[in-house]
Motif scaffolding. Structure first.
Motif, PDB file in Angstrom:
ATOM      1  N   GLN A 116      54.435  94.175  32.800  1.00  0.00           N
ATOM      2  CA  GLN A 116      54.945  93.157  33.712  1.00  0.00           C
ATOM      3  C   GLN A 116      56.324  92.672  33.246  1.00  0.00           C
ATOM      4  O   GLN A 116      56.572  92.524  32.049  1.00  0.00           O
ATOM      5  CB  GLN A 116      53.982  91.966  33.776  1.00  0.00           C
ATOM      6  CG  GLN A 116      52.618  92.307  34.359  1.00  0.00           C
ATOM      7  CD  GLN A 116      52.702  92.706  35.811  1.00  0.00           C
ATOM      8  OE1 GLN A 116      53.356  92.045  36.609  1.00  0.00           O
ATOM      9  NE2 GLN A 116      52.028  93.798  36.154  1.00  0.00           N
ATOM     10  N   ALA A 229      63.118  96.099  48.837  1.00  0.00           N
ATOM     11  CA  ALA A 229      62.905  95.247  47.661  1.00  0.00           C
ATOM     12  C   ALA A 229      64.193  94.562  47.238  1.00  0.00           C
ATOM     13  O   ALA A 229      64.179  93.378  46.851  1.00  0.00           O
ATOM     14  CB  ALA A 229      62.336  96.084  46.513  1.00  0.00           C
ATOM     15  N   GLN A 232      64.725  91.741  49.666  1.00  0.00           N
ATOM     16  CA  GLN A 232      63.760  90.674  49.408  1.00  0.00           C
ATOM     17  C   GLN A 232      64.108  89.910  48.131  1.00  0.00           C
ATOM     18  O   GLN A 232      63.947  88.680  48.069  1.00  0.00           O
ATOM     19  CB  GLN A 232      62.354  91.268  49.284  1.00  0.00           C
ATOM     20  CG  GLN A 232      61.805  91.826  50.585  1.00  0.00           C
ATOM     21  CD  GLN A 232      60.538  92.642  50.371  1.00  0.00           C
ATOM     22  OE1 GLN A 232      60.311  93.203  49.284  1.00  0.00           O
ATOM     23  NE2 GLN A 232      59.699  92.728  51.401  1.00  0.00           N
ATOM     24  N   ARG A 236      64.087  86.543  49.482  1.00  0.00           N
ATOM     25  CA  ARG A 236      62.699  86.124  49.345  1.00  0.00           C
ATOM     26  C   ARG A 236      62.204  86.548  47.958  1.00  0.00           C
ATOM     27  O   ARG A 236      61.325  87.389  47.809  1.00  0.00           O
ATOM     28  CB  ARG A 236      61.864  86.784  50.450  1.00  0.00           C
ATOM     29  CG  ARG A 236      60.568  86.068  50.852  1.00  0.00           C
ATOM     30  CD  ARG A 236      59.358  86.549  50.060  1.00  0.00           C
ATOM     31  NE  ARG A 236      59.167  87.988  50.068  1.00  0.00           N
ATOM     32  CZ  ARG A 236      58.523  88.679  51.036  1.00  0.00           C
ATOM     33  NH1 ARG A 236      58.021  88.071  52.080  1.00  0.00           N
ATOM     34  NH2 ARG A 236      58.368  89.986  50.929  1.00  0.00           N
ATOM     35  N   SER A 238      60.315  85.364  45.772  1.00  0.00           N
ATOM     36  CA  SER A 238      58.935  85.113  45.346  1.00  0.00           C
ATOM     37  C   SER A 238      58.079  86.373  45.434  1.00  0.00           C
ATOM     38  O   SER A 238      57.067  86.495  44.740  1.00  0.00           O
ATOM     39  CB  SER A 238      58.309  84.011  46.210  1.00  0.00           C
ATOM     40  OG  SER A 238      58.299  84.389  47.579  1.00  0.00           O
ATOM     41  N   ARG A 239      58.475  87.316  46.289  1.00  0.00           N
ATOM     42  CA  ARG A 239      57.759  88.595  46.364  1.00  0.00           C
ATOM     43  C   ARG A 239      58.724  89.669  46.846  1.00  0.00           C
ATOM     44  O   ARG A 239      59.212  89.621  47.964  1.00  0.00           O
ATOM     45  CB  ARG A 239      56.563  88.506  47.318  1.00  0.00           C
ATOM     46  CG  ARG A 239      55.668  89.752  47.250  1.00  0.00           C
ATOM     47  CD  ARG A 239      54.394  89.605  48.047  1.00  0.00           C
ATOM     48  NE  ARG A 239      54.572  89.937  49.453  1.00  0.00           N
ATOM     49  CZ  ARG A 239      54.584  89.059  50.433  1.00  0.00           C
ATOM     50  NH1 ARG A 239      54.440  87.765  50.158  1.00  0.00           N
ATOM     51  NH2 ARG A 239      54.746  89.429  51.695  1.00  0.00           N
ATOM     52  N   PHE A 240      59.005  90.616  45.983  1.00  0.00           N
ATOM     53  CA  PHE A 240      59.916  91.706  46.345  1.00  0.00           C
ATOM     54  C   PHE A 240      59.251  93.040  46.039  1.00  0.00           C
ATOM     55  O   PHE A 240      59.646  93.796  45.177  1.00  0.00           O
ATOM     56  CB  PHE A 240      61.278  91.568  45.633  1.00  0.00           C
ATOM     57  CG  PHE A 240      61.208  91.355  44.142  1.00  0.00           C
ATOM     58  CD1 PHE A 240      61.433  92.410  43.263  1.00  0.00           C
ATOM     59  CD2 PHE A 240      60.935  90.109  43.616  1.00  0.00           C
ATOM     60  CE1 PHE A 240      61.382  92.225  41.889  1.00  0.00           C
ATOM     61  CE2 PHE A 240      60.889  89.913  42.234  1.00  0.00           C
ATOM     62  CZ  PHE A 240      61.113  90.975  41.380  1.00  0.00           C
ATOM     63  N   ASP A 241      58.198  93.297  46.805  1.00  0.00           N
ATOM     64  CA  ASP A 241      57.383  94.491  46.593  1.00  0.00           C
ATOM     65  C   ASP A 241      57.829  95.681  47.438  1.00  0.00           C
ATOM     66  O   ASP A 241      57.238  96.750  47.366  1.00  0.00           O
ATOM     67  CB  ASP A 241      55.919  94.177  46.886  1.00  0.00           C
ATOM     68  CG  ASP A 241      55.698  93.557  48.269  1.00  0.00           C
ATOM     69  OD1 ASP A 241      56.655  93.529  49.068  1.00  0.00           O
ATOM     70  OD2 ASP A 241      54.569  93.094  48.536  1.00  0.00           O
ATOM     71  N   GLU A 243      57.548  95.998  50.619  1.00  0.00           N
ATOM     72  CA  GLU A 243      56.710  96.181  51.807  1.00  0.00           C
ATOM     73  C   GLU A 243      57.362  95.499  53.007  1.00  0.00           C
ATOM     74  O   GLU A 243      57.739  94.326  52.935  1.00  0.00           O
ATOM     75  CB  GLU A 243      55.325  95.583  51.576  1.00  0.00           C
ATOM     76  CG  GLU A 243      54.449  96.397  50.647  1.00  0.00           C
ATOM     77  CD  GLU A 243      54.072  97.741  51.255  1.00  0.00           C
ATOM     78  OE1 GLU A 243      53.820  97.802  52.475  1.00  0.00           O
ATOM     79  OE2 GLU A 243      54.027  98.730  50.498  1.00  0.00           O
ATOM     80  N   ASP A 245      57.248  93.304  55.951  1.00  0.00           N
ATOM     81  CA  ASP A 245      56.299  92.310  56.434  1.00  0.00           C
ATOM     82  C   ASP A 245      56.991  91.364  57.403  1.00  0.00           C
ATOM     83  O   ASP A 245      58.188  91.485  57.678  1.00  0.00           O
ATOM     84  CB  ASP A 245      55.660  91.546  55.266  1.00  0.00           C
ATOM     85  CG  ASP A 245      56.679  90.894  54.341  1.00  0.00           C
ATOM     86  OD1 ASP A 245      57.792  90.545  54.811  1.00  0.00           O
ATOM     87  OD2 ASP A 245      56.380  90.720  53.147  1.00  0.00           O
ATOM     88  N   THR A 248      60.037  89.286  55.964  1.00  0.00           N
ATOM     89  CA  THR A 248      61.218  90.131  55.777  1.00  0.00           C
ATOM     90  C   THR A 248      61.859  90.453  57.122  1.00  0.00           C
ATOM     91  O   THR A 248      63.089  90.411  57.267  1.00  0.00           O
ATOM     92  CB  THR A 248      60.841  91.421  55.045  1.00  0.00           C
ATOM     93  OG1 THR A 248      60.232  91.100  53.788  1.00  0.00           O
ATOM     94  CG2 THR A 248      62.073  92.281  54.796  1.00  0.00           C
TER      95      THR A 248
END
Length: 275
Positions: A116, A229, A232, A236, A238-241, A243, A245, A248
Motif C-alpha cells: 500500500q 486514474a 481522478q 477526486r 479520495s479514490r483514483f482507481d 474506474e 463512475d 468521474t
C-alpha cells in the motif's frame, strides 16, 4: 527623428563583432516559448534533489524546498530543462521544449509491507511559495489555466507526481486553474447514476478534450484506466482507481460542458443525493 536614431543605434550595437542585425522592426505574430507549466515532486530531500537536478541528466527550471520554503532557479526560463520526458498534452508532444518545470521537495510516497502507498502531504508554506511563483510565470508568459498541469497528466502511463495529496484546489482558489462547480458536479453525478453511465468511448473523448493522450478505441484497457486514474487523482483524489463512475463522468461533463443528451437530468442537488 528620435525613433529613427534609436533604431540606428540598436542596429549598430547588434552589429558588434562583424554581424549586423537590424532590430527596428518587431513582428506581431509571436508569443512566449512557454506554453505549459509542469509540476513534479522530487522523491528525495533537498541535498539529493539539488545534486540530481544540477549534476545529472534531468533538470528543472525551479526547485521549491519545503520548510522553510526557498525557490531555487536552476535553469533560465529561456532555455530548455529536461524534466518532462516523453509526454503529451493537448496534442503537443515532448513538452520540454515548450514548458517550465517546477520540482517540489517531497518524498512522494512510501510503501507498506503489503504494497500500500502512503502519500505525504505538502506543507502550506511550500504551496504558498509555489502559488506566488506560478502567478509570476502566468503574468509574464500568459500561460492559460488548462496548461498548468502535473507530470501524471502528461505521462499517465509512467508517472504519478505530484500525487493525490497535491492541493490542486488551492491553485484553483488562486485563479490559476479551472475547477468544476461542486453543485453542478453533484447534479450531473446524480444524472449519470440514475440514467446510466456513458460508454467508454465517451470517457475517452472527454479525457482527450481535457488534454490527455488517451486511446480512442472504446475499450477499457490499461492505458485508459491509467488516464482515468490521473484525472481522478487531480479532481477526486479520495479514490483514483481508474474506474469510470458517475462522479468521474460528472466532473468531466462540468469541466467540458458536454454530456450525452439521452441521460435524464437530476433534481437540484440541494435536495440531497445518496451515492
Amino acid at each position: 527623428m528620435r525613433v529613427f536614431l534609436l533604431a540606428s543605434i540598436l542596429s549598430v550595437l547588434a552589429g558588434c563583432g562583424g554581424l549586423r542585425i537590424d532590430t527596428s522592426h518587431t513582428s506581431q505574430g509571436q508569443d512566449s516559448r512557454v506554453q505549459f507549466v509542469i509540476l513534479h515532486y522530487t522523491s528525495s530531500d533537498l541535498p539529493r534533489s539539488l545534486a540530481t537536478l544540477t549534476h545529472g541528466e534531468v533538470s528543472s527550471h525551479y526547485l521549491i524546498s519545503a520548510k522553510p520554503p526557498t525557490i531555487y532557479r536552476l535553469v533560465d526560463e529561456n532555455r530548455r530543462a529536461w524534466h518532462a520526458g516523453e509526454s503529451e498534452w493537448r496534442g503537443r508532444t515532448w513538452l520540454n521544449a515548450s514548458s517550465i518545470g517546477i520540482e517540489l521537495i517531497s518524498p512522494g510516497y512510501s510503501e507498506t509491507a503489503d504494497g500500500q502507498r502512503l502519500w505525504y502531504p505538502y506543507p502550506d508554506e511550500q504551496i504558498d511559495a509555489l502559488i506566488l511563483l506560478l502567478k509570476d510565470i502566468v503574468r509574464r508568459h500568459g500561460v492559460p489555466p488548462g496548461n498548468i498541469i502535473g507530470h501524471s497528466d502528461i505521462a499517465p502511463l509512467r508517472k504519478v507526481d505530484p500525487g493525490p495529496l497535491f492541493p490542486w484546489k488551492r491553485l484553483a482558489d488562486a485563479g490559476l486553474i479551472v475547477w468544476p462547480d461542486a453543485r453542478e458536479v453533484i447534479r450531473w453525478q446524480t444524472r449519470f447514476a440514475r440514467g446510466g453511465l456513458p460508454d467508454v468511448a465517451w470517457f475517452q473523448q472527454q479525457l482527450e478534450q481535457q488534454g490527455y493522450r488517451v486511446p480512442r478505441h472504446g475499450e477499457l484497457d490499461e492505458a485508459t484506466r491509467r488516464v482515468i486514474a490521473a484525472f481522478q487523482m487531480k479532481y477526486r483524489p479520495s479514490r483514483f482507481d481508474g474506474e469510470p463512475d458517475a462522479e468521474t463522468a460528472g466532473l468531466l461533463a462540468v469541466l467540458n460542458g458536454d454530456a450525452p443528451a439521452d441521460v435524464p437530468l437530476a433534481e437540484d442537488p440541494g435536495q440531497g443525493v445518496s451515492m
